[in-house]
Design a protein around this motif. Structure first.
Motif, PDB file in Angstrom:
ATOM      1  N   ASN A 122       7.381  22.522   1.397  1.00  0.00           N
ATOM      2  CA  ASN A 122       7.453  23.314   3.077  1.00  0.00           C
ATOM      3  C   ASN A 122       5.924  24.775   2.335  1.00  0.00           C
ATOM      4  O   ASN A 122       6.670  25.706   2.269  1.00  0.00           O
ATOM      5  N   ALA A 123       5.293  24.598   2.466  1.00  0.00           N
ATOM      6  CA  ALA A 123       3.772  24.706   1.823  1.00  0.00           C
ATOM      7  C   ALA A 123       2.432  24.228   1.161  1.00  0.00           C
ATOM      8  O   ALA A 123       2.059  23.202   1.384  1.00  0.00           O
ATOM      9  N   HIS A 124       1.355  25.515   1.213  1.00  0.00           N
ATOM     10  CA  HIS A 124       0.136  24.532   0.997  1.00  0.00           C
ATOM     11  C   HIS A 124      -0.029  25.117  -0.248  1.00  0.00           C
ATOM     12  O   HIS A 124      -0.226  26.266  -0.992  1.00  0.00           O
ATOM     13  N   ALA A 125       1.195  23.946  -1.558  1.00  0.00           N
ATOM     14  CA  ALA A 125       1.365  24.513  -2.687  1.00  0.00           C
ATOM     15  C   ALA A 125      -0.181  24.900  -3.140  1.00  0.00           C
ATOM     16  O   ALA A 125       0.005  25.842  -4.497  1.00  0.00           O
ATOM     17  N   MET A 126      -1.157  24.485  -3.442  1.00  0.00           N
ATOM     18  CA  MET A 126      -2.477  24.553  -4.202  1.00  0.00           C
ATOM     19  C   MET A 126      -2.793  26.053  -4.118  1.00  0.00           C
ATOM     20  O   MET A 126      -3.013  26.922  -4.892  1.00  0.00           O
ATOM     21  N   ARG A 139       8.140  27.888   6.531  1.00  0.00           N
ATOM     22  CA  ARG A 139       9.975  27.713   7.100  1.00  0.00           C
ATOM     23  C   ARG A 139       9.555  26.439   6.712  1.00  0.00           C
ATOM     24  O   ARG A 139       8.663  25.258   6.992  1.00  0.00           O
ATOM     25  N   PRO A 140      11.007  25.650   6.482  1.00  0.00           N
ATOM     26  CA  PRO A 140      11.780  24.348   5.451  1.00  0.00           C
ATOM     27  C   PRO A 140      11.738  23.505   6.806  1.00  0.00           C
ATOM     28  O   PRO A 140      11.737  24.058   7.942  1.00  0.00           O
ATOM     29  N   ALA A 141      11.026  22.625   5.989  1.00  0.00           N
ATOM     30  CA  ALA A 141      11.007  21.107   7.692  1.00  0.00           C
ATOM     31  C   ALA A 141      11.517  19.724   6.744  1.00  0.00           C
ATOM     32  O   ALA A 141      11.306  20.123   6.038  1.00  0.00           O
ATOM     33  N   ARG A 142      12.360  19.422   7.732  1.00  0.00           N
ATOM     34  CA  ARG A 142      13.436  18.175   7.508  1.00  0.00           C
ATOM     35  C   ARG A 142      12.280  17.461   8.217  1.00  0.00           C
ATOM     36  O   ARG A 142      12.254  15.864   9.331  1.00  0.00           O
ATOM     37  N   THR A 174       1.202  -1.307   0.320  1.00  0.00           N
ATOM     38  CA  THR A 174       0.041   0.157   0.195  1.00  0.00           C
ATOM     39  C   THR A 174       0.714   1.387   0.143  1.00  0.00           C
ATOM     40  O   THR A 174       2.072   1.087   0.755  1.00  0.00           O
ATOM     41  N   TYR A 175       0.154   2.352  -0.729  1.00  0.00           N
ATOM     42  CA  TYR A 175       1.296   3.503  -0.559  1.00  0.00           C
ATOM     43  C   TYR A 175       0.599   4.332  -0.875  1.00  0.00           C
ATOM     44  O   TYR A 175      -0.853   4.954  -1.024  1.00  0.00           O
ATOM     45  N   VAL A 176       0.476   5.748   0.330  1.00  0.00           N
ATOM     46  CA  VAL A 176       0.430   7.227   0.258  1.00  0.00           C
ATOM     47  C   VAL A 176       1.341   8.231  -0.228  1.00  0.00           C
ATOM     48  O   VAL A 176       2.297   7.600  -0.278  1.00  0.00           O
ATOM     49  N   ILE A 177       0.550   9.073  -1.172  1.00  0.00           N
ATOM     50  CA  ILE A 177       1.136   9.618  -1.808  1.00  0.00           C
ATOM     51  C   ILE A 177       0.340  11.510  -1.590  1.00  0.00           C
ATOM     52  O   ILE A 177      -0.361  11.609  -1.512  1.00  0.00           O
ATOM     53  N   ALA A 178       1.151  11.937  -0.533  1.00  0.00           N
ATOM     54  CA  ALA A 178       0.481  13.278   0.280  1.00  0.00           C
ATOM     55  C   ALA A 178       1.176  14.459   0.048  1.00  0.00           C
ATOM     56  O   ALA A 178       2.888  13.994  -0.329  1.00  0.00           O
ATOM     57  N   GLY A 179       0.867  15.275   0.127  1.00  0.00           N
ATOM     58  CA  GLY A 179       1.857  16.701   0.500  1.00  0.00           C
ATOM     59  C   GLY A 179       2.640  16.596   1.678  1.00  0.00           C
ATOM     60  O   GLY A 179       1.717  15.955   2.955  1.00  0.00           O
ATOM     61  N   ASP A 180       2.874  17.908   2.440  1.00  0.00           N
ATOM     62  CA  ASP A 180       3.412  18.266   3.611  1.00  0.00           C
ATOM     63  C   ASP A 180       2.102  18.504   4.444  1.00  0.00           C
ATOM     64  O   ASP A 180       2.013  18.638   5.375  1.00  0.00           O
ATOM     65  N   GLY A 181       1.022  19.055   3.575  1.00  0.00           N
ATOM     66  CA  GLY A 181       0.301  20.081   4.460  1.00  0.00           C
ATOM     67  C   GLY A 181      -0.542  18.720   4.923  1.00  0.00           C
ATOM     68  O   GLY A 181      -1.553  19.134   5.612  1.00  0.00           O
ATOM     69  N   SER A 182      -0.976  17.976   4.713  1.00  0.00           N
ATOM     70  CA  SER A 182      -1.577  16.594   4.880  1.00  0.00           C
ATOM     71  C   SER A 182      -1.250  16.102   5.871  1.00  0.00           C
ATOM     72  O   SER A 182      -1.887  15.747   6.557  1.00  0.00           O
ATOM     73  N   ASP A 192       9.450  21.700  -5.607  1.00  0.00           N
ATOM     74  CA  ASP A 192       9.005  22.913  -5.602  1.00  0.00           C
ATOM     75  C   ASP A 192       7.285  23.860  -5.689  1.00  0.00           C
ATOM     76  O   ASP A 192       6.672  23.007  -6.318  1.00  0.00           O
ATOM     77  N   PRO A 193       7.256  24.852  -4.789  1.00  0.00           N
ATOM     78  CA  PRO A 193       6.433  24.754  -4.224  1.00  0.00           C
ATOM     79  C   PRO A 193       5.429  25.989  -5.107  1.00  0.00           C
ATOM     80  O   PRO A 193       3.741  26.239  -5.529  1.00  0.00           O
TER      81      PRO A 193
END
Length: 542
Positions: free
Chosen positions: A461-465, A484-487, A427-435, A530-531
């Motif tokens: 590092n954004a809500h890019a939408m 701000r960047p998050a690792r 199983t794979y989850v494909i999500a953004g950092d906001g989610s 890239d946001p």
């Protein structure tokens, strides 16, 4: 009474229930421990609701979520709203304070008495059935009614006061189980008439949605498409019901799909919607052509439609009606396959290689090439979901899920966990950092239970939408949606020792990680993005 509820769920084939424990629901968990039902403890009730949703989608049956009173109950609303809008069968068992304290200052009182919140009214808005169990002897009837409504598609809710949960039941059990299949012979005949009339003039365009997958009717859809000699498109959440390997495939409809389908709709003599109402996210212009529908609910657009609660029954019946009326081969739609060089050139989007990280298309192409057969993919909302819909190719026997009912960010984490409990496929989850920041800590549940889930987080590092919308539509874009960047991978590795975590900024790094399949348990991938890259979202490209 709690024993009755859990035993009833077990008799329906439910092997896992999902929730967050608490004083007013602990009796359900206690009963599950002695009934052979696995009580899974999530980190948040929204995620528990999505686990039940994902479990139901994976099993084709019913998911069960439990929650305690007060804030725990309120946290279920968004998850149940997704199941309600997408017609996913979920039973919610929600604890309440004891009846003798209702309206008398009870902690977390939602009885509606003495100016308190009315839980029955609240949950009634996001369920097909909602009842407060005030007498344990009424439970058999109420439980049977709740199950029947849930299995018709959507959540059902039982509100369970603490003292009632602990009360004995002397009433006889009421049989409950799957409802009889809703058949609509008159509707099917009307749909067949529309299709036979239209296909005598030209080719039919079929647009298929997620209900086809839920009803395990993919092969039957293919039989109908062959009988009609149809061109076939899918909705974004129906990516796995028909694909490039199937006859007549034309691509994905809607704002995340293939613009060339607009041409197909222009040339079509008629259109059939199967297992979808064609919401705005899947819309293509269909003005001026006959429209028919087959599914659990009628299309949003005016159409001749037939009701079907089970496409595995209704599709063969419609195919038989089509085969009874053979016609000469109609003119076919212009073939622009989503995988042909011409279409591929049209699908390529304006972008720049100067931004940080990997491009969406590059990421999805690499994932597509390395997905194991029969794997399951859950994509989340936003730019990430749009990229997965447009660019991801599913493997043979693969499943794809995207929340388009409510479009709630973070849905994919819990839903994938629920599905993994029901089915051990990769199983794979494909999500953004906001989610991820919303509900990504449910990864802890996957770690606790060693579930085979690969979490792929596209980190810009954004809500890019929202960043893109600000840039395109708003005069005062103040970068409020940039972080701000998050690792993320470094943080997860520090928090969960032993969890394989990777930070990826080059294509070869992604290929190497995905090529190495872990023996068991989850893994976490963070991919730099890239946001400011335009996602494959039609409104942004106009």
């Amino acid at each position: 009474m709690s024993d009755y509820l859990v035993r009833g769920c077990a008799e329906l084939g439910v092997r896992h229930i999902f929730g967050v424990d608490g004083a007013n629901i602990e009796d359900i968990y206690d009963a599950a421990a002695t009934a052979g039902v696995h009580g899974v403890v999530a980190k948040h009730e929204f995620a528990a609701a999505t686990m039940a949703d994902g479990y139901a989608r994976a099993t084709g049956s019913m998911g069960v979520v439990v929650a305690t009173s007060g804030g725990g109950a309120m946290n279920l609303v968004a998850g149940l709203a997704e199941s309600f809008t997408s017609r996913v069968p979920v039973l919610a068992l929600i604890g309440q304070p004891p009846k003798d304290l209702e309206g008398a200052g009870a902690f977390q009182d939602t009885s509606g008495l003495a100016g308190t919140i009315d839980a029955a009214q609240l949950f009634g808005a996001v369920s097909r059935y909602c009842a407060r169990v005030d007498d344990p002897q009424d439970l058999p009837t109420q439980f049977a009614a709740a199950v029947a409504e849930a299995l018709c598609g959507g959540p059902a809710v039982l509100l369970l006061p603490k003292n009632i949960q602990r009360s004995p039941i002397t009433a006889d059990p009421v049989p409950c189980g799957p409802p009889s299949v809703v058949s609509d012979p008159a509707g099917l005949s009307a749909v067949a008439t529309v299709l036979n009339t239209a296909r005598a003039a030209g080719q039919i365009l079929v647009i298929a949605g997620e209900q086809v997958a839920r009803d395990k009717a993919r092969d039957l859809l293919r039989d109908l498409a062959v009988a009609l000699d149809a061109a076939v498109a899918v909705t974004p959440d129906g990516r796995d019901v028909y694909g490039p390997r199937d006859p007549g495939y034309r691509g994905i409809a809607g704002m995340m799909g293939h613009p060339e389908l607009f041409d197909a709709a222009h040339w079509a003599a008629g259109c059939l919607l199967v297992g979808t109402r064609l919401p705005a996210t899947a819309h293509i212009p269909l003005d001026g052509i006959p429209l028919a529908g087959l599914g659990a609910q009628p299309p949003y657009l005016p159409a001749v439609s037939a009701t079907s609660s089970n496409l595995a029954v209704s599709l063969p019946a419609l195919t038989a009606l089509i085969l009874e009326n053979p016609i000469d081969a109609p003119a076919s739609l212009p073939v622009v396959s989503p995988r042909s060089p011409v279409a591929d050139a049209r699908r390529r989007l304006p972008t720049s290689d100067q931004g940080p990280g990997l491009r969406y298309r590059t990421i999805m192409d690499i994932i597509s090439a390395l997905l194991p057969p029969h794997s399951v993919v859950f994509a989340d909302a936003g730019n990430t979901g749009a990229a997965a819909v447009r660019h991801l190719d599913l493997p043979i026997g693969g499943r794809f899920s995207l929340t388009l009912g409510m479009g709630g960010m973070g849905y994919s984490f819990g839903a994938a966990i629920g599905a993994a409990f029901a089915d051990s496929r990769p199983t794979y989850v494909i999500a953004g950092d906001g989610s991820f920041f919303m509900h990504g800590m449910e990864i802890h549940t996957a770690i606790e239970h060693a579930l085979p889930i690969t979490f792929i987080i596209l980190n810009n590092n954004a809500h890019a939408m929202c960043v893109i919308r600000d840039r395109l539509y708003n005069l005062n874009h103040d970068d409020r949606n940039r972080f701000r960047p998050a690792r993320l991978a470094e943080g997860m590795a520090a928090m969960f020792r032993g969890l394989p975590c990777y930070t990826i900024s080059e294509p070869d790094e992604l290929r190497a990680v995905l090529s190495d399949h872990p023996a068991s348990g989850p893994r976490f991938l963070e991919i730099d993005c890239d946001p400011d890259e335009l996602p494959p979202f039609t409104p942004f490209l106009a």
